[in-house]
Design a protein around this motif. Sequence first.
Motif, PDB file in Angstrom:
ATOM      1  N   TYR A  77       0.810  -1.209   0.000  1.00  0.00           N
ATOM      2  CA  TYR A  77       0.000   0.000   0.000  1.00  0.00           C
ATOM      3  C   TYR A  77       0.850   1.268   0.000  1.00  0.00           C
ATOM      4  O   TYR A  77       0.361   2.349   0.287  1.00  0.00           O
ATOM      5  N   GLY A  78       2.123   1.149  -0.338  1.00  0.00           N
ATOM      6  CA  GLY A  78       3.008   2.301  -0.408  1.00  0.00           C
ATOM      7  C   GLY A  78       2.874   3.026  -1.739  1.00  0.00           C
ATOM      8  O   GLY A  78       2.013   2.722  -2.580  1.00  0.00           O
ATOM      9  N   GLU A  79       3.747   3.996  -1.945  1.00  0.00           N
ATOM     10  CA  GLU A  79       3.678   4.804  -3.155  1.00  0.00           C
ATOM     11  C   GLU A  79       4.145   4.045  -4.391  1.00  0.00           C
ATOM     12  O   GLU A  79       3.615   4.250  -5.478  1.00  0.00           O
ATOM     13  N   HIS A  80       5.150   3.187  -4.243  1.00  0.00           N
ATOM     14  CA  HIS A  80       5.709   2.472  -5.394  1.00  0.00           C
ATOM     15  C   HIS A  80       5.733   0.973  -5.124  1.00  0.00           C
ATOM     16  O   HIS A  80       6.773   0.409  -4.779  1.00  0.00           O
TER      17      HIS A  80
END
Length: 128
Positions: A77-80
């Motif tokens: 669920y992070g940015e990348h």
Amino acid sequence: MVDPWDLGLGHSLELGPWTLDLAIIMTPLACYLLLSALLFSIGLAGALTRRNAIVVLIGIELMLNAANLNFIAFWRYGEHPEALTGVMFVIFSIGVAAAEAAVGLALIIAVYRHFKTTNLDQVDSMKG
């Protein structure tokens, strides 16, 4: 259209004048973190309250698995998520946990051969 992932949490339970709303809004990340906190708490309780060395080792392994679940959840669920940093952390952590389990079991076997018990309260001497 019916959502196949609907768990039916949007209902309310009415008991006379009391109403319990079952609609709990949680993001998937929060669910993973809640599960991880539960696993870590169970592992910590097992490691601190038990006297058997093998059960203490199992508690430590549960805490490591909770940390691995956190790594995967924050990676996903992070940015990348296309960067495999979370997966690499987990693979490294699993390797460390396997080495820790092997060394821990070897120490437990050595202590058992010397003291004839795995009860940590009875192991009170460091001399051989």
